[in-house]
Design a protein around this motif. Structure first.
Motif, PDB file in Angstrom:
ATOM      1  N   UNK A  32       0.834  -1.202   0.000  1.00 20.71           N
ATOM      2  CA  UNK A  32       0.000   0.000   0.000  1.00 20.71           C
ATOM      3  C   UNK A  32       0.878   1.266   0.000  1.00 20.71           C
ATOM      4  N   UNK A  33       1.948   1.226   0.828  1.00 22.89           N
ATOM      5  CA  UNK A  33       2.828   2.400   0.894  1.00 22.89           C
ATOM      6  C   UNK A  33       3.623   2.601  -0.385  1.00 22.89           C
ATOM      7  N   UNK A  34       4.199   1.499  -0.893  1.00 23.91           N
ATOM      8  CA  UNK A  34       4.996   1.660  -2.114  1.00 23.91           C
ATOM      9  C   UNK A  34       4.102   1.976  -3.317  1.00 23.91           C
ATOM     10  N   UNK A  35       2.909   1.397  -3.317  1.00 22.40           N
ATOM     11  CA  UNK A  35       1.989   1.693  -4.424  1.00 22.40           C
ATOM     12  C   UNK A  35       1.711   3.189  -4.482  1.00 22.40           C
ATOM     13  N   UNK A  36       1.514   3.763  -3.306  1.00 24.50           N
ATOM     14  CA  UNK A  36       1.255   5.201  -3.235  1.00 24.50           C
ATOM     15  C   UNK A  36       2.444   5.985  -3.790  1.00 24.50           C
ATOM     16  N   UNK A  37       3.643   5.549  -3.417  1.00 23.73           N
ATOM     17  CA  UNK A  37       4.862   6.185  -3.948  1.00 23.73           C
ATOM     18  C   UNK A  37       4.954   6.002  -5.462  1.00 23.73           C
ATOM     19  N   UNK A  70       2.669   5.403  -7.570  1.00 25.43           N
ATOM     20  CA  UNK A  70       1.610   6.103  -8.286  1.00 25.43           C
ATOM     21  C   UNK A  70       2.028   7.539  -8.629  1.00 25.43           C
ATOM     22  N   UNK A  71       2.878   8.107  -7.771  1.00 28.45           N
ATOM     23  CA  UNK A  71       3.339   9.479  -8.015  1.00 28.45           C
ATOM     24  C   UNK A  71       4.160   9.586  -9.308  1.00 28.45           C
TER      25      UNK A  71
END
Ligand code: C2E
Ligand code: CA
Ligand code: CA
Ligand code: CA
Length: 275
Positions: A23-28, A30-31
């Motif tokens: 979830x955390x890396x996906x958010x990163x 996605x940027x």
């Protein structure tokens, strides 16, 4: 038993950290996905029931992640919404889809409209102006554009949302309520929604012949919508039995795997080009 318990524990712990990590890396990730061109759009045809040629098309986003492969929009749109990235990503999606529609015109793929999904978060005070500016820059007829907004977003009660929608409607942009039936709003509320089209959620279509509740909901929605002069689209139609029931209930438009899968812009030309 001891070994098993230990393995069970490790398994549990690992899957837990995996999900937090992703979830955390996906958010990163996605940027950077937009600038690294990891997004694409695919297009699914919509038909007037009984017709062989599609008149409309819905644009759907895809994210091909370099390590994780394809990630469902259900997953990444939710992240993009909570982080606000949906504004930028949504603008990219709209421009890409509108450009595709214009390209098709030159390739003898003639459609009345293209429908694009819009998240509630995108509809802030500058939304209508930004859309109109984009359409002007592209020389895109607003009457060829349809925007799909979920029932929950439509019912948010935010006056600004209605204002933005009405500004665009005045220019000929059409609006539809997506996933209708999932948002717990009463049927009578349809009357006050600034839309001309209603999409029955696929969860009702799926078991329309096996679940009497789903059947009754679909029936009531179609009846009510039609009496108010709204066009009804059934989504997620996968088989003939569902189609027959929908037809009998008076549903005018259909979309689903029975008629056509979402395709890339190029594949869409190959399939639907007119000779
Ligand atoms: P949606 O707008 O309700 O789109 C319909 C979904 O049903 C799509 O899933 C489509 O591929 C799938 N589908 C089409 N026909 C059938 C069928 O016959 N059977 C079944 N089981 N499914 C069918 P997809 O592409 O995975 O998109 C999921 C959701 O992600 C969309 O639901 C929409 O809410 C969101 N989404 C996709 N693209 C965008 C976008 O560009 N912007 C925004 N804001 N949301 C998007
Ligand atoms: Ca949709
Ligand atoms: Ca939908
Ligand atoms: Ca949906």
């Amino acid at each position: 038993a001891k070994e098993n318990g230990r393995n069970g524990f490790f398994f549990y712990e690992r899957s837990l950290t995996d999900s937090l990590y992703s979830r955390m890396t996906l958010e990163q990730d996605l940027r950077h996905a937009l600038e690294q061109r990891q997004f694409t759009m695919v297009y699914q045809p919509q038909f007037r029931l009984g017709e062989a040629r599609p008149r409309r098309v819905e644009a759907l986003m895809r994210w091909h992640h370099p390590r994780r492969g394809n990630i469902s929009p259900l997953e990444f749109i939710a992240i993009a919404e909570t982080t606000g990235m949906i504004i930028e990503i949504g603008e990219w999606a709209m421009e890409t889809a509108c450009r595709q529609f214009l390209t098709w015109r030159q390739q003898n793929v003639r459609l009345d409209k293209i429908a694009i999904n819009v998240s509630a978060i995108q509809i802030n005070s500058g939304f209508a102006d930004r859309v109109l500016l984009l359409l002007k820059e592209l020389d895109f007829d607003p009457r060829s554009l349809e925007l799909e907004i979920t029932e929950t977003a439509m019912m948010s009660g935010i006056i600004e949302v209605n204002r933005q929608i009405n500004q665009l409607r005045a220019h000929g942009v059409e609006f539809s309520i997506d996933d209708f039936g999932t948002g717990y709003s009463s049927l009578s509320k349809i009357k006050s929604m600034p839309v001309s089209l209603l999409k029955i959620d696929q969860s009702f279509v799926r078991d329309i012949n096996d679940d009497i509740n789903d059947y009754e909901i679909a029936r009531a929605v179609i009846l009510m919508a039609k009496s108010l002069g709204l066009t009804v689209v059934a989504e997620g139609v996968e088989n003939q039995a569902q189609e027959s029931t929908l037809q009998r209930l008076g549903c005018d438009w259909v979309q689903g795997y029975l008629y056509g899968m979402p395709l890339t812009g190029e594949a869409f030309v190959e399939t639907y080009r007119q000779s």
